[in-house]
Structures are given as structure tokens and as C-alpha cells.
Design an enzyme around this catalytic site. Structure first.
Site, PDB file in Angstrom:
ATOM      1  N   GLU A 275      65.088  -1.098  43.590  1.00 30.81           N
ATOM      2  CA  GLU A 275      63.701  -2.608  43.311  1.00 30.81           C
ATOM      3  C   GLU A 275      63.959  -3.644  42.307  1.00 30.81           C
ATOM      4  OE1 GLU A 275      60.736  -1.755  45.000  1.00 30.81           O
ATOM      5  OE2 GLU A 275      61.165   0.594  45.812  1.00 30.81           O
ATOM      6  N   GLU A 289      63.380  -0.853  38.961  1.00 27.96           N
ATOM      7  CA  GLU A 289      62.839   0.706  39.323  1.00 27.96           C
ATOM      8  C   GLU A 289      63.974   1.159  40.595  1.00 27.96           C
ATOM      9  OE1 GLU A 289      59.388   1.927  40.497  1.00 27.96           O
ATOM     10  OE2 GLU A 289      59.386   1.016  42.743  1.00 27.96           O
ATOM     11  N   ARG A 293      65.971   7.829  46.550  1.00 27.46           N
ATOM     12  CA  ARG A 293      65.091   8.788  47.998  1.00 27.46           C
ATOM     13  C   ARG A 293      65.589   7.875  49.129  1.00 27.46           C
ATOM     14  NH1 ARG A 293      60.552   6.542  48.790  1.00 27.46           N
ATOM     15  NH2 ARG A 293      58.677   5.467  46.956  1.00 27.46           N
ATOM     16  N   VAL A 296      60.730   4.450  52.874  1.00 29.02           N
ATOM     17  CA  VAL A 296      60.332   4.043  53.583  1.00 29.02           C
ATOM     18  C   VAL A 296      60.568   2.695  54.903  1.00 29.02           C
ATOM     19  CG1 VAL A 296      57.253   3.468  55.282  1.00 29.02           C
ATOM     20  CG2 VAL A 296      58.019   4.151  53.054  1.00 29.02           C
TER      21      VAL A 296
END
Length: 445
Positions: A275, A289, A293, A296
Site C-alpha cells: 500500500e 504498509e 494476506r 478484501v
């Protein structure tokens, strides 16, 4: 390929993972709390195990209960989804030490990226641009004031162990910093068990752009394009689209190269997201960051690149090559995702309740990943996400028109929901132009 998979999550992401697992002939095992017994993901799994009461700490964050369920059902692997234990390095290590396959990045990568200060320093060393900020935690208020003076106001006060838009505050001067520092530190200690705080330059007009990476089984890291995530409330995303309307081919090449360097710096395997913040006035971007994982918003990347990211995760975890050619990645078209939440569309405050009506839109380029259906109860125990409405098409203009029709056709009665907000957003000229930033929702309100 993995033969049996326990999904350590709930709602729409559990359904999403189960759908791919079953398509691949993998036995899908769900775990659920007492509050979720009637939700669709439980019925759709090949097997389901009750793991505890509604409190997440006693169910979806209960590592012992999840591992016991895996053992009892003969699961070969665990997919954590997002949230809950998905970025818990200790849980990842425990899963692997128990002889199970962890469908995600290694525990060392999770640890390295879990602390924002450590992550910043690692990225800077790898040649990834980072915003001006502290290289060590601001140990006390005086240290924070000194750092802010060197960086220059306004500054962002951030919890080093935070994530998901939580544990952040903006200070425009020293007086505000003194208030925000104490507030963020107390929040971080309460929520994350770590009160460490960092100070970074704050950019008042900025865009939030992220890059999907995938660490392959052979050790290579590839970048699967960028996603624009600037439509946010309280620093949490509401809408994502790919490709970003703000990113030129030259800027995209820089973004993707930096994201690959970030993944390589920590030996990344499986799916992750780098990000960044983009200053649209200069086209400079800075590492924010890394989410270790599945995100969404992964479906918009799936549409643009024509792949199933959950399948790719399972292939990496199984030691298999990807379904695509890493040297011939070609994006096509456009996709937008809207997060349908159980919250009012004006102030975005949670509004749980019984779902009395649930009618999903259909049509070309329309996909709904939902966690609920008619008759289910939306409880206050978990995140407010009800569903994700994903719309794709050949061009952004085509997607915007399809999205308007899909939003108009989405009917939810019972819990409060933010569908009317998306109807408003899709008529907003700033959003339609593509020239928006993270302040767009506040300007609409």
C-alpha cells in the site's frame, strides 16, 4: 494440490474461499461461532465445526479451537482469509509446526511487515520510497515533538502495530500533536497490546494506491497491477477500482517495480499487497504498509488480470506453478468494487439487524460476494461488511454505468446499509472524473 482446506474465517470471505476450493475438488471445512450458525458459508462447506461463542476472542481468534477443528476434520491446510488471525505470525508458525499447510506468507514476512517502523526501514533499505518520518518509535511526547519539528507539520501520528486504518491521528501543530500522541498511544496499547508510535509527514491531498503482489512457489515475486482505494471513511476503504485513473503507464511501471522490490526484500510467498500514498501534484509515491494476506478488494484484480487469486494462493501453498505466465501478464478492462456495509449511509454508524429482504443485482459484468441472505441476522460482534458488489467492463465509463444500474437493483431491508451512498457517489462529478483523493467522502458530507 491441497486436498482438504479449513477456512479460519466467516462471512463473505469464507464463502469466497469455499467456492474456489470446491471448484478445484478440495474438501472445504468451515468453522463458525454460535452467532453465525445460520449463515450461508456454514451450509456451503463440505463440513462445518462450531468453535465457540460470538466473542471473536473465543471463536475466530481462538487458535487452539481452530487447530483442534483442523485435527478433528483431517484438514491438510488452513486459509485465514483476512482479519482475525490472518496476520498473526505466531499462529502461522503454530499451523506449520503442527504439520499443516499455511495458505499465506511465511511467519517471518508477517513479522517483518507487522511493525510499521520496521517495515518502513526495511523498505527504505530496499529502495522503496518512504515518506519522511521516524526510523524508531517516538518513545515519549518530547521525542514526538522533536521529530515533528524536523519532519514539518502537518504530521500523521500512527500506531506502529496498527492496521486497517485504525490507530492514526493528524496533528497540524504542536498543541494538536500533544493531544493526538496520547490518544493514539492509549488506543494502540488497548487494541494491539503495543503502544509504540511513529511520526510521518501528512499529505492533506493524497491518493491511496496499492499493488497486488504474488510470491510464487519458485521464489519469484510478480506484481498484478494497482488498485485505487481513495474512497474512504475514517481511513477505511469503501470503494476500490483497477486500474487507478490517476496512474499513467510510466507511473505504473514505477509502482510495480517498487512493489516487487518490497516483496523480494522479505522473501515474500503467496498473496500480499503493498500500500502506498500518491501525491497527485508531483506523482511521487511513498510506502504506507504491506498487508500480508488476501485483501478484501482482491476481486477487482481478478477481473482485470483474468485469474482467481484464491486458486493462485492454493497453488503457491501446494508448491505448484501459477495458472498464468508470469512473463506475460496483460491487464484488460476495468473493475470497481463497492463494500456494502451494515451502516447508515450518512454518518456510517453500524446498524445491525435481521435481513428481511435481500435481492442481489445481476447482469453482465456484475458479481456479488455476499456473507448474508434473507432471514439472516447481522450481529454487532463482527465487521459490518455485508457484501461486495463488483462490476467490470471494457472501460471505466462502461463500468460506471453498469455500477449505477447494479446499485439501483440491490435491495436490502432490515439492517441499515450504505447502498444509497454508492448511488450518490456514482453521480458525483469528482468521482466520475477520476480526479479524486482520500478527502472525497468528507467533501460529500
Amino acid at each position: 494440490m491441497i486436498e482438504s482446506l479449513l477456512v479460519a474465517n466467516r462471512g463473505e470471505i469464507a464463502r469466497r474461499i469455499i467456492r474456489t476450493a470446491r471448484r478445484l475438488g478440495i474438501r472445504a471445512i468451515a468453522v463458525y461461532s454460535e452467532a453465525d450458525a445460520d449463515l450461508p458459508f456454514v451450509a456451503e462447506a463440505d463440513e462445518a465445526v462450531l468453535i465457540g461463542p460470538p466473542n471473536p476472542a473465543l471463536s475466530y481468534r481462538n487458535a487452539e479451537a481452530i487447530l483442534a477443528a483442523a485435527k478433528a476434520t483431517g484438514a491438510q491446510a488452513i486459509h485465514p482469509g483476512y482479519g482475525f488471525l490472518s496476520e498473526n505470525a505466531e499462529f502461522a508458525r503454530t499451523v506449520e509446526s503442527s504439520g499443516l499447510i499455511w495458505v499465506g506468507p511465511g511467519a517471518d514476512a508477517i513479522t517483518a511487515m507487522g511493525d510499521k517502523i520496521n517495515a518502513r526501514n526495511l523498505m527504505a533499505a530496499a529502495g522503496v520510497p518512504v515518506a519522511p518520518g521516524t526510523t524508531d518509535p517516538a518513545a515519549d511526547l518530547d521525542s514526538a515533538v522533536t521529530a515533528a519539528g524536523e519532519i514539518g507539520y502537518p504530521v500523521m501520528v500512527k500506531a506502529a502495530a496498527g492496521g486497517g486504518g485504525m490507530g492514526m491521528g493528524v496533528a497540524v501543530d504542536e498543541a494538536a500533536l500533544r493531544t493526538e500522541y496520547d490518544k493514539v498511544r492509549a488506543f494502540a496499547e488497548r487494541m494491539f497490546g503495543d503502544g509504540s508510535v511513529l511520526i510521518e509527514r501528512y499529505f492533506p491531498r493524497v491518493r491511496h494506491v496499492e499493488v497486488q503482489i504474488l510470491g510464487l512457489a519458485d521464489g519469484r515475486v510478480v506484481a498484478l497491477g494497482e488498485r485505487e482505494c481513495s474512497v474512504q471513511r475514517r481511513n477505511q476503504k469503501l470503494v476500490e477500482e483497477s486500474p487507478s485513473p490517476a496512474v499513467s503507464p510510466e507511473l505504473r511501471a514505477r509502482f510495480l517495480a517498487a512493489a516487487v522490490r518490497a516483496g523480494e526484500a522479505v522473501g515474500y510467498r503467496n498473496a500480499g499487497t503493498v500500500e502506498c500514498l500518491l501525491d497527485p501534484s508531483t506523482n511521487e509515491f511513498f510506502f504506507l504498509e504491506m498487508n500480508t494476506r488476501l485483501q478484501v478488494e482482491h476481486p477487482v484484480t481478478e477481473y482485470v488480470y483474468g485469474i482467481d487469486l484464491v486458486e493462485e494462493q492454493l497453488r503457491v501453498a501446494s508448491g505448484l506453478a501459477p495458472t498464468f505466465d508470469p512473463d506475460a501478464l496483460t491487464p484488460r478492462g476495468h473493475a470497481i468494487e463497492m463494500r456494502i456495509n451494515a451502516e447508515d449511509p450518512k454518518r456510517f454508524l453500524p446498524g445491525p439487524g435481521v435481513v428481511k429482504t435481500w435481492v442481489e443485482p445481476t447482469g453482465e459484468g456484475v458479481r456479488v460476494d455476499s456473507g448474508y441472505t434473507e432471514g439472516n441476522t447481522v450481529t454487532p460482534f463482527y465487521d459490518s461488511l455485508l457484501a461486495k458488489l463488483i462490476v467490470s467492463g471494457a472501460t471505466r465509463d462502461e463500468v460506471l454505468e453498469r455500477a449505477k444500474a447494479a446499485v439501483a437493483a440491490f435491495r436490502i431491508e432490515g439492517p441499515k446499509n450504505n447502498v444509497p451512498f454508492f448511488a450518490e457517489l456514482l453521480e458525483n462529478e469528482e468521482f466520475r472524473s477520476g480526479a479524486y483523493d482520500t478527502g472525497i467522502v468528507s467533501r460529500m458530507r
